[in-house]
Design an enzyme around this catalytic site. Structure first.
Site, PDB file in Angstrom:
ATOM      1  N   GLY A  14       1.626   0.068   7.393  1.00  0.00           N
ATOM      2  CA  GLY A  14       2.922  -0.245   7.987  1.00  0.00           C
ATOM      3  C   GLY A  14       2.762  -0.276   9.487  1.00  0.00           C
TER       4      GLY A  14
ATOM      5  N   CYS B 290       7.353   4.222  -0.269  1.00  0.00           N
ATOM      6  CA  CYS B 290       7.522   2.812   0.059  1.00  0.00           C
ATOM      7  C   CYS B 290       8.565   2.138  -0.829  1.00  0.00           C
ATOM      8  CB  CYS B 290       6.197   2.068  -0.017  1.00  0.00           C
ATOM      9  SG  CYS B 290       4.956   2.827   1.026  1.00  0.00           S
TER      10      CYS B 290
END
Lengths: 453, 228
Positions: B153, B182
């Site tokens: 990320g 996530c």
């Protein structure tokens, strides 16, 4: 006015989601300023302004996704002098602007030959006073004029220094459609009606604010008309009714959520139905029980009386793609915390599918609106009539708290109740909030049936 | 790899920070991004004290029960909640994306490729799963049943990337049980040690390999990017 579009941050990017606007409408923007953060896939991107000016309008809100190329905001860089009001909170200099008259003027008497069979000649309010050819024309206006087969240099410009803008071109092309629709254009004052143009003060400073002004009325090319769905029409009607009829007042409290956070953790760890309980459920249950404890809040004003309602039916304001719906947890005070949680989840699922049955949407006596998931600290909600109140719930988050004279960190939530002053008074609202808060701060009470408290 | 400023690989400067708190490492990231002109493209390798992090739009319902033991930080990176802690190699990749063509998805895919190559070095055959950024260990033919071994990320500030990847090397995976990592309901996490069934090399040795693999992946991708 340059549009800011959803940037293409990658060859494979199709859409992006707005994470955060760093500028608000009305704020000046310089080239290179970070305007907005956009999420695509697993990347958060800061997007910088490519044009300087004033951020005029935000079209895509935080949390919303839009396709690459969609207009997400509009910057006013002075190339398209807006006739429509800038956002009302932004003071604008008192420069008179000229708008096209809303009634066509007769053709000037000097016309050599009056047209016989064709429609009356459209007025040409924007004929330049200056000699043709001398007018400055913005690049956009030039392009647009070429598209429309017009000579922009014959027009009178309203941009800086008399520059002809795209809007001028478009208005001159369709003179029967005034730039500012009648319902948003303030009526010109008597005596100011001239032969070709009418001078008015900027709408934002007009003594009689006009209704339903949209900042996007700036030019025909910028306006996207979104016809009202039945849901949006209902929201418009009921919220207007609420604000017109019900004198709102607001009371806020901050509840410490440390124990509620622990309780939720414990419930989560214990699995099963208990694990599904979230903060919203705790707050719904706390509100339901607090309404039982302060029944005057569970009421409605009916013109010649106040009705105190026997059942506590909690409306749960729920955002859906097209707007907002408020499914109802009936007799929420009689249900256990777990039943409230299960019912709330069930209604949430139904909201997603729009498949409500029976009285899922009927009979609410009081409402709760929770924007905590959007990381807001607090907000105030509009009452859903004929209910007497609605609680607006912010996020549960760690904040500075003072305990025994010591500054520390604790989990807190802001609760703001909006009340119909015809039905209840401030002291009652404060009592109600105290009851809600007492339950959230000692959340074991939410697990215990009311009678055994 | 030794602590502090280290050698460069293909223009990417690697620094092994050892075990460090999230806030301290975040401050360092911010400083390097701010002074990128002087710092140059940098990769910070480290191991965090236990912390949950989530992106700005991470969902509340995925968050851990906040019992105060493990802090939560909401940060400017894409994606939902995840966990960092001892035994996990975290890489913060701070590079000038604009100088590398500016394609953010290509950059994510490059990081994925680098992480997958790194996992290969460690004896784990990991793969990409379309639509689920990260590195996955496939369990049979059903890609939905894959287990996640590394998360990715990033954030981009003024053209410079921040954050990066986290590889579960010898991580205690129970901390993931408290969250929906996530926003992937039903996804299990795995680690290098769980997959190989033996002790993994020390994190600072893995960090060495990571600098090399990420550097390669970014260079290769940048080259193939210009070729297309």
């Amino acid at each position: 006015m340059p549009d800011i579009t959803m940037p293409k941050l990658s060859d494979t990017m199709e859409e992006g989601k707005i994470l955060r606007w760093l500028k608000e409408p009305g704020q000046p923007v310089e080239v290179g300023d970070v305007l907005v953060e956009v999420e695509t896939d697993k990347a958060d991107m800061e997007i910088e302004a490519e044009h300087g000016g004033v951020l005029r309008e935000i079209r895509l809100r935080e949390g919303d996704a839009g396709p690459v190329g969609a207009v997400i905001a509009v910057i006013d860089d002075g190339t398209g002098a807006p006739v429509a009001a800038p956002p009302s909170e932004v003071p604008t200099p008192v420069t008179p602007v000229e708008v096209a008259p809303s009634t066509p003027e007769p053709a000037p008497p000097t016309s050599p030959a009056a047209p016989a069979s064709s429609a009356p000649q459209p007025p040409a309010p924007r004929k330049a006073d200056a000699a043709p050819g001398s007018a400055k024309v913005s690049p956009l206006a030039r392009t647009r004029a070429a598209e429309l087969g017009m000579d922009p240099t014959t027009l009178k410009g309203t941009g800086p220094g008399g520059r002809v803008t795209r809007k001028d071109v478009e208005e001159a092309h369709e003179p029967s459609t005034p730039a500012a629709p009648p319902e948003v254009a303030p009526a010109p004052e008597p005596g100011q009606r001239g032969s070709g143009t009418v001078t008015v003060r900027p709408p934002a400073l007009h003594p009689k604010p006009s209704v339903a002004r949209s900042p996007s009325t700036a030019g025909a090319g910028d306006v996207k008309r979104v016809p009202l769905t039945a849901m949006r029409a209902a929201i418009a009607r009921r919220m207007t009714e609420s604000k017109r009829e019900a004198p709102h007042f607001y009371v806020t409290t901050v509840a410490n959520m440390d124990l509620a956070v622990q309780l939720r953790a414990g419930l989560k760890a214990s699995g099963g139905a208990a694990a599904a309980v979230n903060y919203n459920h705790l707050i719904l249950k706390a509100c339901a029980d607090a309404l039982r404890a302060t029944p005057e809040m569970n009421a409605r004003f009916v013109g010649d009386a106040i009705e105190i309602l026997p059942d506590v039916n909690l409306g749960m304001a729920t955002a859906v793609a097209e707007g907002l719906i408020v499914p109802v947890i009936h007799n929420a005070d009689q249900l256990s915390l777990f039943d409230v949680a299960a019912r709330a989840r069930e209604l949430g699922e139904k909201a997603k599918k729009r498949s409500f049955a029976g009285d899922d949407l009927a009979g609410a006596t009081f409402s709760v609106s929770n924007l905590g998931m959007y990381d807001v600290e607090s907000f105030v909600a509009v009452i859903n009539p004929p209910q007497a109140g609605i609680v607006a719930v912010g996020s549960v988050a760690q904040r500075p708290v003072v305990r025994d004279g010591q500054l520390g960190v604790g989990y807190t939530v802001h609760l703001t109740v909006s009340c119909d002053h015809r039905a209840v008074d401030g002291a009652r609202a404060a009592e109600f909030l105290r009851e809600v808060r007492a339950r959230l701060e000692n959340p074991v009470r939410l697990l215990v049936p009311q009678d055994e408290e | 790899m030794t602590r502090g400023p280290d050698r460069s690989t293909g223009g990417l400067r690697g620094r092994w920070l050892g075990r460090i708190g999230f806030d301290e490492a975040f401050a360092l990231q911010e400083q390097i991004v701010r002074d990128h002109e002087h710092e140059g493209d940098t990769i910070l390798l480290l191991e965090h004290d236990p912390v949950y992090t989530t992106g700005r739009l991470g969902k509340d319902e995925n968050l851990p029960p906040l019992d105060g033991e493990i802090p939560l930080r909401r940060i400017g990176r894409g994606g939902d909640v995840t966990y960092h802690g001892p035994g996990q190699l975290v890489g913060y990749v701070l590079v000038d994306l604009r100088a590398r063509g500016g394609d953010v998805h290509l950059f994510l895919r490059s990081l994925e490729a680098g992480v997958i190559a790194l996992l290969g070095d460690l004896g784990v055959a990991a793969a990409r799963v379309d639509g689920r950024t990260g590195a996955w260990v496939l369990k049979g033919s059903d890609k939905q049943a894959a287990e996640k071994i590394a998360s990715i990320g990033i954030g981009v500030r003024r053209g410079i990337s921040m954050h990066g990847f986290a590889v579960n090397v010898a991580a205690d995976l129970t901390a993931f049980d408290a969250i929906v990592p996530c926003d992937l309901t039903g996804v299990s996490m795995t680690s290098v040690e769980r997959e190989t069934g033996r002790r993994a090399p020390s994190l600072d040795a893995v960090a060495d390999s990571a600098v090399r693999r990420i550097s390669e992946a970014l260079t290769l991708r940048a080259t193939s990017g210009t070729a297309t």
